[in-house]
Design a protein around this motif. Structure first.
Motif, PDB file in Angstrom:
ATOM      1  N   ALA A 214       0.854  -1.191   0.000  1.00  0.00           N
ATOM      2  CA  ALA A 214       0.000   0.000   0.000  1.00  0.00           C
ATOM      3  C   ALA A 214       0.884   1.233   0.000  1.00  0.00           C
ATOM      4  O   ALA A 214       1.974   1.236   0.585  1.00  0.00           O
ATOM      5  CB  ALA A 214      -0.922   0.014   1.214  1.00  0.00           C
ATOM      6  N   VAL A 216       0.885   5.419   0.817  1.00  0.00           N
ATOM      7  CA  VAL A 216       0.190   6.511   1.488  1.00  0.00           C
ATOM      8  C   VAL A 216       0.797   7.826   1.035  1.00  0.00           C
ATOM      9  O   VAL A 216       2.010   8.036   1.154  1.00  0.00           O
ATOM     10  CB  VAL A 216       0.277   6.386   3.025  1.00  0.00           C
ATOM     11  CG1 VAL A 216      -0.298   7.631   3.697  1.00  0.00           C
ATOM     12  CG2 VAL A 216      -0.453   5.142   3.498  1.00  0.00           C
ATOM     13  N   PHE A 349     -10.031  11.703   2.837  1.00  0.00           N
ATOM     14  CA  PHE A 349      -9.198  10.633   2.274  1.00  0.00           C
ATOM     15  C   PHE A 349      -9.697  10.291   0.871  1.00  0.00           C
ATOM     16  O   PHE A 349     -10.902  10.313   0.603  1.00  0.00           O
ATOM     17  CB  PHE A 349      -9.275   9.362   3.129  1.00  0.00           C
ATOM     18  CG  PHE A 349      -8.745   9.526   4.522  1.00  0.00           C
ATOM     19  CD1 PHE A 349      -7.395   9.707   4.749  1.00  0.00           C
ATOM     20  CD2 PHE A 349      -9.599   9.473   5.607  1.00  0.00           C
ATOM     21  CE1 PHE A 349      -6.907   9.853   6.034  1.00  0.00           C
ATOM     22  CE2 PHE A 349      -9.127   9.613   6.895  1.00  0.00           C
ATOM     23  CZ  PHE A 349      -7.767   9.804   7.108  1.00  0.00           C
ATOM     24  N   GLU A 350      -8.762   9.961   0.018  1.00  0.00           N
ATOM     25  CA  GLU A 350      -9.097   9.451  -1.304  1.00  0.00           C
ATOM     26  C   GLU A 350      -8.309   8.162  -1.515  1.00  0.00           C
ATOM     27  O   GLU A 350      -7.092   8.137  -1.316  1.00  0.00           O
ATOM     28  CB  GLU A 350      -8.740  10.471  -2.384  1.00  0.00           C
ATOM     29  CG  GLU A 350      -9.108  10.020  -3.787  1.00  0.00           C
ATOM     30  CD  GLU A 350      -8.798  11.087  -4.825  1.00  0.00           C
ATOM     31  OE1 GLU A 350      -9.699  11.437  -5.609  1.00  0.00           O
ATOM     32  OE2 GLU A 350      -7.648  11.562  -4.854  1.00  0.00           O
ATOM     33  N   VAL A 351      -9.002   7.098  -1.897  1.00  0.00           N
ATOM     34  CA  VAL A 351      -8.359   5.802  -2.105  1.00  0.00           C
ATOM     35  C   VAL A 351      -8.468   5.418  -3.567  1.00  0.00           C
ATOM     36  O   VAL A 351      -9.572   5.329  -4.121  1.00  0.00           O
ATOM     37  CB  VAL A 351      -8.992   4.709  -1.221  1.00  0.00           C
ATOM     38  CG1 VAL A 351      -8.296   3.363  -1.475  1.00  0.00           C
ATOM     39  CG2 VAL A 351      -8.899   5.077   0.254  1.00  0.00           C
ATOM     40  N   PRO A 359      -3.526  -0.336  -2.920  1.00  0.00           N
ATOM     41  CA  PRO A 359      -4.158   0.986  -2.843  1.00  0.00           C
ATOM     42  C   PRO A 359      -3.160   2.130  -2.753  1.00  0.00           C
ATOM     43  O   PRO A 359      -2.035   1.967  -2.248  1.00  0.00           O
ATOM     44  CB  PRO A 359      -4.963   0.892  -1.543  1.00  0.00           C
ATOM     45  CG  PRO A 359      -4.146  -0.023  -0.678  1.00  0.00           C
ATOM     46  CD  PRO A 359      -3.552  -1.046  -1.629  1.00  0.00           C
ATOM     47  N   LEU A 361      -3.540   5.676  -0.873  1.00  0.00           N
ATOM     48  CA  LEU A 361      -4.361   6.483   0.019  1.00  0.00           C
ATOM     49  C   LEU A 361      -3.768   7.883   0.085  1.00  0.00           C
ATOM     50  O   LEU A 361      -2.617   8.060   0.495  1.00  0.00           O
ATOM     51  CB  LEU A 361      -4.389   5.867   1.422  1.00  0.00           C
ATOM     52  CG  LEU A 361      -5.064   6.700   2.517  1.00  0.00           C
ATOM     53  CD1 LEU A 361      -6.555   6.833   2.241  1.00  0.00           C
ATOM     54  CD2 LEU A 361      -4.820   6.096   3.888  1.00  0.00           C
ATOM     55  N   ARG A 381      -8.949   2.871   6.820  1.00  0.00           N
ATOM     56  CA  ARG A 381      -9.234   2.832   5.377  1.00  0.00           C
ATOM     57  C   ARG A 381      -8.395   1.769   4.673  1.00  0.00           C
ATOM     58  O   ARG A 381      -8.809   1.210   3.652  1.00  0.00           O
ATOM     59  CB  ARG A 381      -8.984   4.205   4.746  1.00  0.00           C
ATOM     60  CG  ARG A 381      -9.901   5.305   5.257  1.00  0.00           C
ATOM     61  CD  ARG A 381     -11.358   5.053   4.903  1.00  0.00           C
ATOM     62  NE  ARG A 381     -11.604   5.049   3.473  1.00  0.00           N
ATOM     63  CZ  ARG A 381     -11.937   6.138   2.772  1.00  0.00           C
ATOM     64  NH1 ARG A 381     -12.058   7.314   3.371  1.00  0.00           N
ATOM     65  NH2 ARG A 381     -12.161   6.047   1.486  1.00  0.00           N
ATOM     66  N   LEU A 382      -7.206   1.483   5.215  1.00  0.00           N
ATOM     67  CA  LEU A 382      -6.335   0.475   4.605  1.00  0.00           C
ATOM     68  C   LEU A 382      -6.614  -0.934   5.114  1.00  0.00           C
ATOM     69  O   LEU A 382      -6.091  -1.914   4.569  1.00  0.00           O
ATOM     70  CB  LEU A 382      -4.867   0.820   4.879  1.00  0.00           C
ATOM     71  CG  LEU A 382      -4.325   2.079   4.198  1.00  0.00           C
ATOM     72  CD1 LEU A 382      -2.886   2.328   4.626  1.00  0.00           C
ATOM     73  CD2 LEU A 382      -4.421   1.980   2.674  1.00  0.00           C
TER      74      LEU A 382
END
Length: 502
Positions: A214, A216, A349-351, A359, A361, A381-382
């Motif tokens: 992921a 960020v 937040f935008e994923v 993802p 994030l 969110r993750l």
């Protein structure tokens, strides 16, 4: 094969989460994720906290004025976090009382009283005293004010050493296994074989890579640059860059109280005690349309802030009293508000990424007070990509140095007793910046001679070594302006002499 080896200086292997951005949000997320058992890497293109997180008003606060914009959820969350953070880092966060002289032409007294009542009760206040009315004509808080300000109010919030808050989160993240890379710019990221392939370039030109499950994006003012320029994606959200400038002058009133001044344009200006003998004045709210790197205080802002002071104080400072000034850009989530002061301080937040994709994030907006809760929510969110993720943990955990075993005042007494050969001012400096970690820094020192070369003020060589070895300090500005505030207390010749060794 040989060409590839020479092109890539270091392969950091596989991690769970790679964080881009070493401001308060990125540091908080890295700490939280590492404490939940994830393998974490964080990269920052400059020094930590250099962009925005060392250029704040240095307050942990609910945002009293946000109540006017009906930001009740944000204010409540911030007030709750104020209590949590005060308990976690009492060496760099401490209570402060704010005097609000009543200016009836701006806001009626009933409105101020109502706002303060909500402020006292929205967040479950436990550690701080409540607000109260103040008779400025007779109480000492009114002494430096002009005589027309005869009544006012007083309420509580907290001071914070903002840059140290960032560093302590990173120190804790590193202790929990995170890889921390200052001065390492994210260059490109692409999805490859079920992971993000992130390329980074260090200050020496070396190209480094990491593969992450992921990614960020906590790049603050540069969040859209990372989405589009690094990851090659499109974003539905935007940030609005709002410039906030501050002045530093010699402290010009007696007492430990700060002041919150209502200006004729309905903005509020903080006048806070700073570094024991100085005052921090700010902030402005101006839309910034240039590069975030180019932000600077302009003459109009200086005149604006000084005019507010002159309106309220009998002996207000002038331009000749300014010893330092700084400006930063706040990357506020763009909610299309016309007034920069009304732009929300909330975060979004935008994923990017489906269940079968790694993802990205991205964080838009936020404020220093809510960074810890923001980090928790980012990990929530993750969570779909990390089904074995451990539960949230930071709410009850001290930051490095925060485990004082009691009130800060008692800790300072005990530290001064254990280091009787050091001046009290010097011991207080170490206690404030490093808390319980001051004992690691001082070791067996029993006199100033044991601390190595003296650079001026309370700055000795042993602290420099500590900052280099434990806190990623590389340049003179890292040391003098962010890890510490020694730069405000050295003479010009002392600073120049110190800078010569870098």
């Amino acid at each position: 094969m040989n060409a590839t080896v020479s092109r890539i200086g270091r392969d950091h292997g596989d991690v769970d989460v790679a964080v881009i951005g070493g401001g308060i949000n990125g540091a908080g997320i890295a700490r939280d994720a590492a404490g939940r058992g994830l393998k974490v890497l964080l990269c920052e293109k400059d020094d930590f906290a250099e962009g925005t997180s060392s250029r704040s008003g240095k307050l942990i606060h609910g945002g009293l004025r946000y109540l006017e914009y009906y930001e009740f959820r944000l204010v409540r969350e911030a007030l709750i976090e104020r209590e949590v953070l005060l308990a976690s880092a009492p060496h760099i966060i401490w209570p402060m009382r704010f005097v609000l002289p009543h200016s009836p032409e701006q806001r009626p007294a009933w409105l101020v009283r109502t706002g303060l009542f909500l402020y006292d009760h929205l967040g479950g206040r436990k550690q701080l005293p409540p607000s109260r009315a103040v008779d400025l004509a007779h109480e000492p808080e009114g002494a430096p004010l002009r005589e027309e300000f005869r009544r006012g109010f007083e309420y509580s919030d907290c001071w914070v050493d903002d840059a140290r808050l960032v560093i302590l989160n990173l120190v804790d993240a590193a202790r929990k296994g995170a890889t921390i890379l200052p001065r390492t710019r994210a260059v490109s990221a692409r999805r490859e074989n079920g992971a993000w392939h992130l390329e980074m370039r260090a200050a020496n030109g070396e190209l480094q890579i990491v593969r992450a499950r992921a990614l960020v994006n906590a790049a603050g003012p540069w969040v859209q640059d990372v989405v589009q320029g690094v990851a090659g994606l499109n974003s539905a959200h935007h940030v609005r860059l709002v410039k906030g400038s501050h002045l530093v002058v010699p402290k010009f009133w007696s007492g430990s109280q700060a002041y919150l001044l209502q200006n004729t344009d309905r903005r509020v200006i903080f006048v806070n005690p700073y570094e024991s003998d100085l005052a921090l004045i700010g902030t402005t709210d101006i839309v910034h349309n240039g590069r975030a790197e180019d932000v600077a205080v302009d003459d109009g802002e200086v005149d604006y802030l000084l005019a507010v002071l002159d309106r309220y104080f009998r002996a207000a400072p002038g331009k000749g009293d300014i010893v330092h000034a700084f400006s930063g850009v706040r990357p506020l989530y763009d909610d299309n508000a016309d007034n920069p002061s009304a732009v929300t301080r909330d975060y979004v937040f935008e994923v990017h990424g489906a269940a079968d994709q790694p993802p990205l994030l991205s964080i838009f907006g936020g404020k220093i007070t809510t960074f810890r809760r923001l980090a928790e929510q980012a990990l929530e969110r993750l969570a779909p990509w990390f089904p074995q993720l451990a539960p949230a943990w930071t709410a009850g955990a001290c930051l490095p140095g925060g485990d004082l075993g009691g009130p800060f005042e008692q800790f300072l007494i005990d530290l001064a007793r254990d280091y009787q050969g050091l001046p009290r001012e010097l011991v207080a400096h170490y206690a404030r910046l490093y808390g319980s970690s001051a004992r690691d820094l001082l070791g067996t020192a029993r006199s100033p001679n044991d601390l190595g070369r003296h650079f001026g003020g309370t700055f000795y060589e042993r602290e420099l070594f500590y900052l280099r070895e434990r806190e990623w300090a590389v340049t003179a500005a890292d040391v003098l302006d962010r890890r510490t505030k020694h730069g405000l207390h050295l003479t010009r010749s002392e600073r120049e002499a110190f800078e010569l060794q870098f």
